[in-house]
Design a protein around this motif. Structure first.
Motif, mmCIF file in Angstrom:
data_model
loop_
_atom_site.group_PDB
_atom_site.id
_atom_site.type_symbol
_atom_site.label_atom_id
_atom_site.label_comp_id
_atom_site.label_asym_id
_atom_site.label_seq_id
_atom_site.Cartn_x
_atom_site.Cartn_y
_atom_site.Cartn_z
ATOM 1 N N ARG A 1 -8.426 0.741 2.685
ATOM 2 C CA ARG A 1 -7.690 -0.279 2.944
ATOM 3 C C ARG A 1 -8.657 -1.502 2.022
ATOM 4 N NH1 ARG A 1 -6.407 2.027 7.735
ATOM 5 N NH2 ARG A 1 -8.271 0.959 8.814
ATOM 6 N N ALA B 1 -7.155 -4.810 1.089
ATOM 7 C CA ALA B 1 -6.173 -5.569 1.999
ATOM 8 C C ALA B 1 -6.319 -6.955 2.282
ATOM 9 C CB ALA B 1 -6.526 -5.089 3.669
ATOM 10 N N HIS C 1 0.843 -1.163 0.036
ATOM 11 C CA HIS C 1 -0.113 0.039 -0.154
ATOM 12 C C HIS C 1 0.861 1.238 -0.002
ATOM 13 C CE1 HIS C 1 -2.876 2.829 1.477
ATOM 14 N NE2 HIS C 1 -4.036 2.113 0.907
ATOM 15 N N LEU D 1 -0.514 -2.050 7.242
ATOM 16 C CA LEU D 1 -1.754 -0.852 6.639
ATOM 17 C C LEU D 1 -2.021 -0.096 7.760
ATOM 18 C CD1 LEU D 1 -3.848 -3.183 4.504
ATOM 19 C CD2 LEU D 1 -2.427 -1.198 3.728
#
Ligand SMILES: [Mg+2]
Length: 407
Positions: free
Chosen positions: A57, A60, A11, A395
């Motif tokens: 996110r 994720a 990310h 994250l």
């Protein structure tokens, strides 16, 4: 046969040098750009990259699916890649953006820049400047003069006002001011609605026709996405009616089947599918071929990060349309700069007086700047054929690992 031995997901968040207010997200000023990055490595050590815009996110959790579907598989088998992206889509999220990473590997193994592997011969493609913000008349004039000075022959502006007279005044002013010096196009960003920060006008067919008439009267190069993306009948009616080409189709995530329907129905005169959303490189190349058969134009959308830009540039260079249409160059200082857009690349994609020279290195043709990746990115998933590490903490800003042994 090479096989995928490792998958990594990152990310990435890059600060912008100044706030950027994209026309397509009314009320939303960005101070950073965020995206997901995928890194595939084969057992021979050949690697491939791709990237996709992140709003939060939301991706994720895709690592486990990716690992299960692609580890140990032949990365050069694009049919397999498409089938398995469709398997992932059964879960509700379309990840066409990972497909270019497989092409990156395939072209590196072939020893060719991707557009060459796809049969392209256009080493240089003409660009148009794609501005991203709605601006006042005088600021717009200043912007156009600056981009003309830099060598751009075409600039795409944005309109997004509740009052259609304001939108029409915008294009009349800039087209008249730049007449004979620079070609002007306009993006209405009506095809999809990102109203999470503020509401936006929703044009109907009569308003789109009035706008297309005004655009034709001042000689605009094209009018982009003046109607909602699912209104196929209205789009086809407008395209048949308009004296200026109607363009669009960047984010049709159903990919080729929907775009084939839209081409055959002549919803647009210029098709602009973006590989990251609309079916990967494979399906966008099929759309280009279909546009050729139907006498329509083609030039993919490329707004996003520098990896999305180059993926779609390879499609443009391979499509055979580079001599007929300019290709999108997202650049809107002071917020959306080339350096911020391409912060993860060792060499940002620069234009040469409004043209772009395709990279000569095999694959997609860029090298990830590892220093920038460690500065702006966090790895949140890493899997090899025998083990995987899920790192959701990454994250949250804290890198941790949790091993999950696969049998
Ligand atoms: Mg657009």
């Amino acid at each position: 046969m090479p096989v995928i031995d490792q998958i990594e997901l990152f990310h990435v968040t890059v600060p912008l040098p100044a706030p950027f207010e994209p026309a397509w997200v009314p009320g939303g000023a960005r101070t950073k750009t965020s995206f997901y990055l995928i890194h595939l490595v084969t057992d021979d050590g050949v690697d491939g990259w791709s990237a996709f815009s992140a709003s939060g996110r939301e991706r994720a959790g895709i690592g486990d699916s990716l690992a299960g579907l692609f580890l140990g598989k032949d990365p050069t088998d694009i049919d397999m890649v498409h089938e398995r992206i469709k398997i992932m889509a059964v879960g509700g999220i379309r990840n066409w953006w990972i497909e270019p990473a497989f092409w990156d590997i395939k072209a590196k193994i072939a020893g060719l820049p991707l557009y060459r592997l796809l049969g392209g011969t256009d080493d240089t493609i003409r660009l148009y400047l794609s501005s991203g913000e709605v601006r006042g008349l005088s600021e717009r004039r200043e912007e156009a003069e600056a981009r003309l000075e830099e060598g751009f022959g075409t600039m795409k502006v944005r309109v997004h006002d509740w009052d259609e007279e304001v939108d029409i005044a915008q294009i009349q002013d800039i087209a008249t001011h730049m007449a004979g010096r620079m070609s002007i196009a306009v993006d209405c960003n009506q095809a999809f609605r990102l109203t999470q920060h503020g509401d936006a006008p929703l044009w109907d067919l009569p308003r789109a026709k009035r706008f297309a008439d005004a655009a034709a009267d001042v000689g605009l190069a094209w009018v982009e996405e003046p109607l909602f993306m699912e209104w196929y009948e209205a789009m086809a009616e407008l395209t048949a009616y308009s004296r200026v080409p109607i363009a669009g189709a960047e984010l049709h995530t159903a990919g080729y089947p929907e775009l084939k329907y839209m081409v055959e129905k002549r919803c647009y005169a210029v098709f602009q599918p973006d590989a990251m959303w609309a079916g990967g490189i494979r399906q966008c190349m099929q759309v280009a071929e279909l546009c050729r058969q139907h006498g329509l134009k083609f030039s993919p959308h490329s707004w996003g990060n520098g990896i999305g830009f180059i993926v779609n540039a390879h499609i443009m260079a391979a499509s055979g349309f580079a001599g007929e249409m300019p290709f999108e160059f997202p650049y809107c200082p002071p917020g959306w700069t080339i350096e911020a857009r391409d912060a993860l690349l060792e060499a940002p994609w620069q234009h040469d007086r409004g043209s772009f020279h395709m990279p000569t290195a095999p694959g997609l043709g860029f090298t990830i700047d590892q220093k920038a990746l460690s500065q702006f990115g966090a790895c949140f998933f890493r899997a090899k054929r025998r083990e995987s590490h899920w790192m959701p903490e990454a994250l949250m800003g804290v890198v941790g690992t949790r091993e999950q042994k696969k049998s």
